[in-house]
Scaffold this active site. Structure first.
Site, PDB file in Angstrom:
ATOM      1  N   LYS A  53       0.879  -1.173   0.000  1.00 56.08           N
ATOM      2  CA  LYS A  53       0.000   0.000   0.000  1.00 56.08           C
ATOM      3  C   LYS A  53       0.917   1.223   0.000  1.00 56.08           C
ATOM      4  O   LYS A  53       1.726   1.401   0.912  1.00 56.08           O
ATOM      5  CB  LYS A  53      -0.868  -0.018   1.258  1.00 56.08           C
ATOM      6  CG  LYS A  53      -1.619   1.289   1.547  1.00 56.08           C
ATOM      7  CD  LYS A  53      -2.827   1.435   0.646  1.00 56.08           C
ATOM      8  CE  LYS A  53      -3.678   2.619   1.088  1.00 56.08           C
ATOM      9  NZ  LYS A  53      -4.307   2.412   2.409  1.00 56.08           N
ATOM     10  N   THR A 107       0.091  11.766  -1.298  1.00 52.72           N
ATOM     11  CA  THR A 107      -0.951  12.544  -1.968  1.00 52.72           C
ATOM     12  C   THR A 107      -1.236  13.805  -1.181  1.00 52.72           C
ATOM     13  O   THR A 107      -1.488  14.871  -1.768  1.00 52.72           O
ATOM     14  CB  THR A 107      -2.228  11.701  -2.112  1.00 52.72           C
ATOM     15  OG1 THR A 107      -1.939  10.547  -2.890  1.00 52.72           O
ATOM     16  CG2 THR A 107      -3.334  12.498  -2.786  1.00 52.72           C
ATOM     17  N   ALA A 108      -1.196  13.702   0.148  1.00 48.32           N
ATOM     18  CA  ALA A 108      -1.442  14.879   0.976  1.00 48.32           C
ATOM     19  C   ALA A 108      -0.482  16.006   0.613  1.00 48.32           C
ATOM     20  O   ALA A 108      -0.892  17.163   0.427  1.00 48.32           O
ATOM     21  CB  ALA A 108      -1.295  14.505   2.454  1.00 48.32           C
ATOM     22  N   HIS A 151      -5.603  10.704   7.855  1.00 47.77           N
ATOM     23  CA  HIS A 151      -6.190   9.620   8.644  1.00 47.77           C
ATOM     24  C   HIS A 151      -7.108  10.139   9.752  1.00 47.77           C
ATOM     25  O   HIS A 151      -7.879  11.070   9.547  1.00 47.77           O
ATOM     26  CB  HIS A 151      -5.088   8.716   9.201  1.00 47.77           C
ATOM     27  CG  HIS A 151      -4.211   8.097   8.165  1.00 47.77           C
ATOM     28  ND1 HIS A 151      -4.669   7.670   6.947  1.00 47.77           N
ATOM     29  CD2 HIS A 151      -2.868   7.848   8.164  1.00 47.77           C
ATOM     30  CE1 HIS A 151      -3.673   7.170   6.256  1.00 47.77           C
ATOM     31  NE2 HIS A 151      -2.575   7.273   6.960  1.00 47.77           N
TER      32      HIS A 151
END
Length: 275
Positions: A53, A107-108, A151
């Protein structure tokens, strides 16, 4: 089979059944639990795990050896990263400031850079990479001026007395109409990714059918997270795109990486490489 994913509830929820031998025909897993910054780096190694992941933002660096698996990732709406500060500020106040981020290939951070290019004149100052669970304490204590969080921080940042400057997911959705492409599952191109996708979907189906069966496992790896926060985290990040990226999911990833490549933030990118 070697696999690496985060200890976050969405990943442990999805992979619980496979990890515990509850997916018929699936091979036994040797699991590495690691934050996204670590898994992104593992994917660049010649001896990296078979399945990982990683952040969608890291895909351009690894698609020569890994292929995108069309399930198991983290995409959605209303689940984007946040920019937090100790005191209320406006975007211009970030100019020249020190900002903590969870990964340079997340991505953040990619969304952060795309957003700041149009909202923070002159750009921010020093960027500091920290494990995501250390970012909010650093902002609260004044060790950094702002933090880019992901998150479960979406649910817990008020406990630190912090203020949200912007929800980058809301900005992305308003600008593109697409879901937020956060995390992706990749598998070595030497493996049959459709078979791997089938095992992941079977594990996810088991989790959805028996939602309480994985809770002990989830909480063990979630750094003493409150059970209700863990469940909210799962509801947010485990969704239709977890079961099947579909055209919408691929469009989201392709749009993000194409934009980023035009800005010189990632290597040149061909959306066809996602197929």
């Amino acid at each position: 089979m070697k696999i690496a994913f985060s200890p976050c509830p969405n990943d442990t929820f999805i992979f619980h059944a496979w990890v515990h031998g509850l997916v018929p025909g699936a091979p036994k897993l040797e699991v590495t639990y690691a934050d996204i910054d670590v898994t992104n780096e593992l994917a660049t190694r010649p001896d990296g795990p078979d399945v990982l992941k990683i952040s969608c933002a890291a895909l351009p660096w690894v698609l020569d050896r890994y292929a995108l698996v069309p399930c198991g990732g983290a995409l959605g709406k209303g689940c984007g990263p946040l920019i937090l500060t100790r005191e209320p500020v406006i975007p211009a106040d970030l100019s020249g400031k020190r900002v903590a981020i969870p990964s340079e290939r997340s991505t953040a951070y990619l969304l952060f850079r795309l957003w700041t290019s149009g909202h923070v004149s002159g750009g921010v100052g020093e960027i500091t990479v920290m494990p995501f669970h250390e970012i909010m304490p650093a902002v609260k204590e004044g060790r950094v001026d702002a933090g880019l969080v992901i998150h479960e921080a979406r649910f817990t940042y008020p406990q630190y007395g912090l203020h949200m400057l912007v929800d980058l997911g809301e900005w992305w959705e308003a600008d593109t109409g697409l879901p937020i492409p956060l995390g992706a599952i990749i598998a070595r191109r030497t493996l049959d990714r459709e078979t791997i996708a089938g095992w992941i979907r079977a594990s996810l189906d088991h989790a959805w059918t028996h939602p309480e069966a994985s809770m002990e496992y989830i909480l063990k790896h979630a750094q003493e997270m409150d059970p209700e926060v863990a469940k909210a985290h799962i509801r947010l990040y485990v969704n239709e795109y977890s079961a099947n990226l579909g055209d919408g999911g691929r469009d989201a990833i392709g749009t993000l990486l194409t934009r980023a490549a035009k800005e010189g933030l990632v290597p040149p990118f061909d959306p066809a490489s996602l197929e």
